[in-house]
Design a protein around this motif. Structure first.
Motif, PDB file in Angstrom:
ATOM      1  N   VAL A 280       0.723  -1.308   0.015  1.00 17.16           N
ATOM      2  CA  VAL A 280       0.152   0.120  -0.132  1.00 17.16           C
ATOM      3  C   VAL A 280       0.971   1.261  -0.078  1.00 17.16           C
ATOM      4  N   ALA A 282       0.243   5.121   0.490  1.00 18.98           N
ATOM      5  CA  ALA A 282      -0.430   6.052   0.935  1.00 18.98           C
ATOM      6  C   ALA A 282       0.310   7.325   0.909  1.00 18.98           C
ATOM      7  N   SER A 318      -1.957  -1.117  -3.745  1.00 13.27           N
ATOM      8  CA  SER A 318      -2.915  -0.172  -3.807  1.00 13.27           C
ATOM      9  C   SER A 318      -2.278   1.156  -3.683  1.00 13.27           C
ATOM     10  N   VAL A 320      -3.319   5.041  -2.599  1.00 14.51           N
ATOM     11  CA  VAL A 320      -4.172   5.681  -2.024  1.00 14.51           C
ATOM     12  C   VAL A 320      -3.959   7.068  -1.911  1.00 14.51           C
ATOM     13  N   ARG A 337      -9.050   7.956  -1.667  1.00 16.62           N
ATOM     14  CA  ARG A 337      -9.310   7.625  -2.960  1.00 16.62           C
ATOM     15  C   ARG A 337      -8.236   6.897  -3.454  1.00 16.62           C
ATOM     16  N   SER A 338      -8.619   5.577  -4.095  1.00 15.84           N
ATOM     17  CA  SER A 338      -7.821   4.774  -4.909  1.00 15.84           C
ATOM     18  C   SER A 338      -7.346   5.104  -6.125  1.00 15.84           C
ATOM     19  N   THR A 341      -4.271   1.007 -10.726  1.00 21.82           N
ATOM     20  CA  THR A 341      -2.868   0.418 -10.771  1.00 21.82           C
ATOM     21  C   THR A 341      -2.921  -0.803 -11.583  1.00 21.82           C
ATOM     22  N   ALA A 370      -6.799   3.765   5.287  1.00 22.27           N
ATOM     23  CA  ALA A 370      -6.085   2.873   4.560  1.00 22.27           C
ATOM     24  C   ALA A 370      -6.108   1.425   5.438  1.00 22.27           C
ATOM     25  N   VAL A 374      -8.507  -1.427   3.309  1.00 17.14           N
ATOM     26  CA  VAL A 374      -7.678  -2.061   2.277  1.00 17.14           C
ATOM     27  C   VAL A 374      -7.356  -3.489   3.134  1.00 17.14           C
TER      28      VAL A 374
END
Length: 447
Positions: A280, A282, A318, A320, A337-338, A341, A370, A374
């Protein structure tokens, strides 16, 4: 008892409002007169709009000065004003001649590349063909480029001739630049009239943030690589760990019969759980998390570099960013908001348009949301500027489970690059984008 008479049924339209239900020559004449008047009024309004669209402010001033000069010149006997009025009238008539006719051009607008990296040269090309039977006069070609304007001088073209001209597009900042539509401009030398004809649609150039290639070897910092065993134990997997006594609910196929025969107690195999790493990334969009625009741009580039590397490696990733609370909202919008990817280009397309905002969630709230939304996170990169304190970064990392590796990337061009561990949190400080590769490689060696 009398029955009410039914009202005559008829159309409810303009004719009924004019003549009711009357018929005959007189009624038809009234309707035709009104219809013709409406048509003339519509045509006059359309003609007036076209005339008004080609007259410049200087032209309107000239239209006001000419009758006043005529009136003052002949009423007051001031011949100089009369001469000015006649000269203005001649100039106005000459200006009208520049508006006569329409050149049968075929105009095309193209881009050398639809996507470029910020700072790289980019350009477009305009092609103009003359398929007509006669030679066309030269005109000025204008192409809006974002907030600017590119102007080209097109020479006169003979039959079946082509004019092709390239123009530069500035890419000083990432984003989406709207180019076009291409228009030709006819104007008199004085500037009384200006006629614009639009020939093409608009096209868009996406300016990606600058990214750097992060080698796969640098991801040694990630302790839960794809397919690597974890310390979590399970009764069904591929990495053998140990034997234990049988418990109710265990599957019989995992009973180790040789050990069972030796001990006289049912023994089952136990495995180390393996899982696919889920990264992830972020990115905070909160303006309060950055001390300058340079820090924010560096953070966007760092997020793009990590995301693109993970996509190329085939990892589950991911990316975000902070959600932004509406200006007059009653409550803070705690959400992320994603970004796309599935392809590196699509991720960079989304990163090209992100902007910092005063009402966006800060890095601590982004991490908390997140972690909740996620599923299956193994490693989290938290990217921000120099404003968040060490305590805030620790609080952000505490939002994730203990088995998740959290790496905070602090973007600060005024600081020296470095790597440190703070209470289970890895903190990378980068001053330039190249520092990201070096910092990850050094941290991997330390790990």
């Amino acid at each position: 008892m009398s029955t009410p008479q039914s009202e005559p049924i008829g159309p409810s339209n303009t004719r009924s409002r004019l003549v009711g239900t009357r018929e005959g020559v007189l009624a038809d004449a009234v309707v035709n007169v009104v219809r013709a008047a409406d048509a003339l009024r519509t045509a006059a309004a359309r003609l007036g709009a076209r005339i008004a669209s080609v007259i410049t402010p200087l032209g309107w001033v000239m239209l006001g000065v000419i009758p006043l000069a005529f009136a003052a010149g002949y009423v007051l006997g001031w011949m100089e004003l009369a001469a000015v009025a006649w000269a203005g009238l001649v100039l106005a008539l000459i200006a009208v001649l520049y508006l006569v006719g329409r050149s049968p051009f075929h105009v095309g607008l193209g881009l050398e590349h639809r996507r470029v990296v910020v700072g790289e040269p980019a350009g477009g090309v305009v092609t103009v063909d003359n398929p007509g039977r006669r030679r066309t006069l030269g005109v000025k070609v204008e192409i809006p480029v974002g907030e600017g304007l590119a102007e080209l001088a097109m020479p006169s073209l003979r039959r079946d001739a082509r004019f092709r001209q390239q123009f530069a597009i500035p890419t000083r900042r990432r984003g989406v630049i709207t180019i076009g539509p291409v228009r030709t401009v006819r104007a008199d030398p004085i500037g009384l009239v200006r006629r614009e004809l639009i020939w093409t649609d608009t096209v868009e150039l996406v300016v990606h943030p600058r990214t750097i290639g992060v080698p796969s070897t640098s991801t040694g910092l990630i302790r839960d690589l794809e397919g690597a065993a974890t310390r979590d134990l399970t009764s069904s997997d591929v990495a053998f760990h140990a034997l234990r006594e049988y418990q109710a609910g265990d599957e019989r196929r995992y009973i180790h019969w040789k050990s069972t025969a030796k001990t006289g107690t049912y023994m089952v195999r136990q495995f180390e759980q393996t899982r696919r790493s889920h990264l992830v990334v972020a990115l905070s969009l909160a303006a309060r998390d950055y001390a300058s625009d340079e820090q924010f741009e560096l953070a966007v580039s760092a997020a793009g570099s990590l995301g693109v590397r993970a996509i190329h490696d085939g990892r589950t990733v991911s990316v975000v960013v902070s959600a932004v609370t509406a200006e007059f909202a009653k409550r803070t919008n705690y959400a992320v908001r994603s970004l796309a990817t599935h392809l590196p280009a699509r991720l960079l397309d989304d990163l090209a348009v992100v902007e910092s905002a005063a009402s966006a969630l800060r890095i601590r709230d982004v991490a908390r949301v997140a972690a909740d939304e996620v599923v299956g996170i193994s490693v989290a990169f938290l990217i921000c500027g120099s404003t968040p304190t060490a305590a805030e970064l620790r609080a952000a990392s505490a939002s994730f489970p203990s088995d998740v590796g959290v790496v905070a990337i602090v973007c600060n061009p005024d600081a020296l690059p470095g790597f440190r561990r703070v209470a289970g949190l890895s903190v990378l400080t980068i001053g330039y984008l190249d520092d990201l590769r070096i910092a990850l490689a050094r941290s991997a060696a330390v790990a």
